[in-house]
Scaffold this active site. Sequence first.
Site, short mmCIF file in Angstrom:
data_model
loop_
_atom_site.label_atom_id
_atom_site.label_comp_id
_atom_site.label_asym_id
_atom_site.label_seq_id
_atom_site.Cartn_x
_atom_site.Cartn_y
_atom_site.Cartn_z
N ASP A 10 0.83 -1.20 0.00
CA ASP A 10 0.00 0.00 0.00
C ASP A 10 0.87 1.26 0.00
O ASP A 10 0.38 2.36 0.21
CB ASP A 10 -1.02 -0.01 1.14
CG ASP A 10 -0.40 -0.07 2.52
OD1 ASP A 10 0.80 -0.37 2.65
OD2 ASP A 10 -1.13 0.17 3.50
N ASP A 15 6.58 1.08 3.34
CA ASP A 15 6.68 0.25 2.14
C ASP A 15 7.68 0.83 1.15
O ASP A 15 8.35 0.08 0.44
CB ASP A 15 5.31 0.11 1.45
CG ASP A 15 4.34 -0.72 2.26
OD1 ASP A 15 4.68 -1.12 3.39
OD2 ASP A 15 3.22 -0.96 1.77
#
Length: 164
Positions: A10, A15
């Site tokens: 996401d 990330d």
Amino acid sequence: MSKSILIDCDAGIDDAQALFLALCSPEVNVIAITVVQGNVLPKQVSVNVLRILRVADRLDIPIYVGSDKSLLDIDRPHDDNPYHGRDGLGDTPDPEPVDESLIKAETASNAIVRLCREHKGSLTLVCLGPLTNVATAIRQDPSLGKNLQHCVIMGGNYYGKTTQ
């Protein structure tokens, strides 16, 4: 010999760091990235991944867009002061727009199923965000796990809450 991985994310700040580590590692070959609603909506996640790939000079890696809601169809309101910023990357300005035509038309769940079949027994699925795309892929192909070499899941939430 490098390990082939498929990353489902996401694309918030955490990330982004994981993607950069994977993209820079000589031990890893990122074959594709699938995106899902989490820190922000999938369209923004896709833009974030394109920004990351542009910086890493890896725009050759395909991106597939997945679900924009949970399997239970629960509306998850985004905070007024989101943890990763409104854009998921700390609201850092980007003066150069990304080329959104690089995003593939195939859905993330279809791509996960297809890539797991094409790389049967040699692919590691790395799950960094909500598992909606993976769950949808398993619904499409209940034997999906048999095609994987490994599956790595980062789990948890910054609120430390569970839903019941």
